[in-house]
Every structure is written in structure tokens, then in C-alpha cells.
Design a protein around this motif. Structure first.
Motif, PDB file in Angstrom:
ATOM      1  N   ILE A  73      16.955  22.146 -19.318  1.00 22.57           N
ATOM      2  CA  ILE A  73      17.097  21.507 -20.625  1.00 22.57           C
ATOM      3  C   ILE A  73      18.010  22.373 -21.467  1.00 22.57           C
ATOM      4  CG2 ILE A  73      15.858  21.174 -22.811  1.00 22.57           C
ATOM      5  CD1 ILE A  73      13.549  20.024 -21.218  1.00 22.57           C
ATOM      6  N   LYS A  98      19.296  18.013 -18.942  1.00 27.61           N
ATOM      7  CA  LYS A  98      18.923  17.147 -20.055  1.00 27.61           C
ATOM      8  C   LYS A  98      19.200  17.879 -21.367  1.00 27.61           C
ATOM      9  CE  LYS A  98      15.339  14.782 -17.373  1.00 27.61           C
ATOM     10  NZ  LYS A  98      16.144  13.590 -17.143  1.00 27.61           N
ATOM     11  N   ASP A 157      20.830  18.390 -12.434  1.00 31.64           N
ATOM     12  CA  ASP A 157      20.383  17.455 -13.460  1.00 31.64           C
ATOM     13  C   ASP A 157      20.066  18.254 -14.719  1.00 31.64           C
ATOM     14  OD1 ASP A 157      19.401  15.261 -14.850  1.00 31.64           O
ATOM     15  OD2 ASP A 157      17.366  15.558 -14.087  1.00 31.64           O
TER      16      ASP A 157
END
Length: 342
Positions: free
Chosen positions: A43, A71, A69
């Protein structure tokens, strides 16, 4: 995703990767990549300022190269009238670069004192909650080299010991989540350049200019020292050398905690062995501080002055019973027992 949207996304990613053709941008990215060893989901904490926008770009490039990935979250503290409008403008800006920014809102009453520290604590709680929801163990923060210097001088003003002076580490852990600061060796000017070069603009937080906050006063003081000849490269080396000394002390603290405490079956109570106190004052002080955090289940340590008083009592008194940091500390003859306060 439609073929049309996929083509637009691919063009946007190529546009971002092409930014590395700029020599200064490439130099910044290489330093960033060297300092970030994340190989799993993460994150990114975004604020809209140049530091976090630069972090957003650098992490986006990193994620494309490493197929990760990532975020992105921005916490709207709602401490200023226009904060929600600003948050949405940052969201819109990043969307143009296929960076999907999610906005988290701090709801409820707001503090009148210690605004910055309470807001920081709330921000971490909101981000960690999201990390736990998505089972993500890494949160990337935008602290940079100038923050490292500011933190150093703020801790001097507080009378902190060695551990406090070098407390802004590249990686710390909070509630089993890693807080990672990959920009700690990158200065503010480079991040401002990067934000302007990639995004064209960034949010200016007026609190960063308000000298009622200690951090702003310290920032202005450091700038003044720069005009008087302060060599930031030498200051960085000084802090790095202090960190090395601090790591050496940490080793002995860990050894002391491993060898010289007996944890009872409840895990909410332990006994300190006699050899616990046979180390240097600094090692004993830190060891005892860690014990109070562990048994008291606190993230932040008890203030140093209170620890000193307890340790003095241990030396001077044959028996006593005190409470501190959510713990009960009891001495019976030469036995020290620390248990969770109920």
C-alpha cells in the motif's frame, strides 16, 4: 477491460516508463529501487504533496518492472475546509496515469492540541486497517532525507537518547504491518522536481508553513543553518554512524531479553533474572522499556523519566509495588515481577 481501455493503459504505462529517459529522474529511481526490497503487494500512503506524488510515480514504475499489485490510499483528515476537494483532485490527477487512488475519511471529532501527532496516529490506524483487510504486510511512506534531519533535531530538543535521535528507520513494524520508507536517502528538492516533471502539479498544505508547529520551526532552523554553512552530507554521515552504534546496543538488548527473563505460562507475567541488571545502564533501560511494551501491549514506549524512576527504585528498595504503562511492577526481596495491569 476493453481492448480500447487496454491500449490506453499500455500507452500510459509506456509514457511513465519513458520518463526514466530523463537523467535526473533515472538517478532518483535507481536510488529508490536500491532501497526498496519489497517483492509482494504493498500500500502506498498518498497525501498529494510532492513527496507522496513522487512516491506514487516511483512505486508505479517499480510495480510495472516487478509485476506487483500496489494499492494507493489517501487519508482525508478533514482538518481543513478544502481537504475533501483537494483529495478528489489528487484522485483525479493520479487516475490520468492509471493510478487508482482510494480516499479514506477520518470521521468524528478532531483534536485541538497535538494535532499533527494525533492525526499521524489516526492515519496509520486507517491504513493498517486496510492493509489487514487486503492481507497486505507492507505500507510505503513518503518520509525523505529532509524529514530524517528534522526528526533528528526535534529529538534533540526533546532530550532524547541515542535510540530516539535515530528513530526514523527505513523499516519499522506496527501491528504486524511493515512501515517502509524508501525515500530516506532522497532529498526534498529531487522529489519536488519529480512531481513537477511527471504530474505538473501537487497540493500545498498550508500547515507546512505554519510555524506554530514545532516541525516547521525546526525546518526553518535547518534552512538557516544551511545558509550558515551546514553540510547536510556530513550530517547524514553523522546520523548513519549513530545508527550503527544504536544497532550494536540493540544486539545486547535482544540478548538480554532472550537470556535474562522468564515468561510465565499466562504470558502476561514475567520474572527478571538477576543478570538482567548486570549490563550497561543503556542496555538495562532499553530492555526494561521493551518489557513494559510487551506486557502492557503498548505500541509507544513509556516516557524515559518514568523508566529511570522505576530503575532507581529497583536499585534502592528491597520491596515495592508500582504501576506503569499498563503493567504492575513488583519487587519482593531480590525478585522483580512484571505483570499486566488488570
Amino acid at each position: 477491460m476493453s481492448q480500447k481501455n487496454l491500449n490506453v493503459q499500455n500507452k500510459t504505462h509506456k509514457f511513465l516508463l519513458d520518463k526514466l529517459k530523463d537523467k535526473r529522474t533515472l538517478r532518483i529511481y535507481k536510488k529508490f529501487e536500491k532501497n526498496l526490497k519489497v517483492r509482494k503487494s504493498a500500500i502506498v500512503a498518498v497525501s498529494g504533496g510532492p513527496d507522496s506524488l513522487a512516491l506514487s510515480f516511483l512505486t508505479k514504475i517499480y510495480s510495472l518492472k516487478k509485476s506487483l499489485d500496489v494499492k494507493y490510499f489517501l487519508v482525508d483528515h478533514r482538518l481543513r475546509i478544502n481537504s475533501t476537494i483537494e483529495a478528489k483532485s489528487v484522485q483525479k490527477l493520479l487516475k490520468n496515469f492509471y493510478i487508482n487512488l482510494n480516499i479514506l475519511t477520518w470521521k468524528g471529532s478532531k483534536p485541538e492540541k497535538n494535532i499533527q501527532s494525533i492525526s499521524r496516529d489516526k492515519r496509520y490506524k486507517l491504513l493498517i486497517k486496510k492493509a489487514n483487510k487486503f492481507r497486505i504486510k507492507n505500507i510505503l511512506l513518503g518520509h525523505h532525507l529532509d524529514d530524517l534531519f528534522e526528526n533528528f533535531f526535534i529529538r534533540i530538543l526533546r532530550g532524547s537518547g541515542l535510540n530516539g535521535l535515530v528513530s526514523l528507520d527505513r523499516e519499522t513494524q506496527r501491528d504486524t504491518v511493515n512501515l517502509i520508507r524508501p525515500l530516506l536517502e532522497i532529498n526534498k528538492n529531487d522529489l519536488v522536481y519529480l512531481s513537477k516533471y511527471v504530474f505538473g502539479s501537487y497540493v500545498n498544505d498550508p500547515s507546512n508553513e505554519n510555524d506554530k508547529f514545532k516541525r516547521v520551526k525546526v525546518r526553518n532552523f535547518i534552512n538557516q543553518l544551511g545558509l550558515e554553512g551546514l553540510d547536510k552530507n556530513k550530517l547524514f554521515l553523522t546520523i548513519r554512524n549513530l545508527k550503527l552504534a544504536n544497532e550494536n546496543i540493540k544486539h545486547y538488548v535482544e540478548e538480554n531479553l532472550e537470556k535474562n527473563i522468564t515468561i510465565l505460562s499466562t504470558k502476561d507475567k514475567l520474572i527478571l533474572k538477576k543478570n538482567f541488571f548486570s549490563h550497561s545502564d543503556e542496555v538495562v533501560f532499553r530492555s526494561f522499556t521493551e518489557i513494559l511494551k510487551i506486557i502492557g501491549k503498548k505500541y509507544y514506549p513509556v516516557r524515559g523519566k518514568k523508566i529511570d524512576k522505576i530503575l532507581q527504585s529497583i536499585k534502592a528498595k528491597s520491596s515495592f509495588k508500582l504501576t506503569l504503562g499498563g503493567c504492575v511492577i513488583k519487587k519482593v526481596n531480590d525478585t522483580i515481577i512484571v505483570s499486566k495491569e488488570t
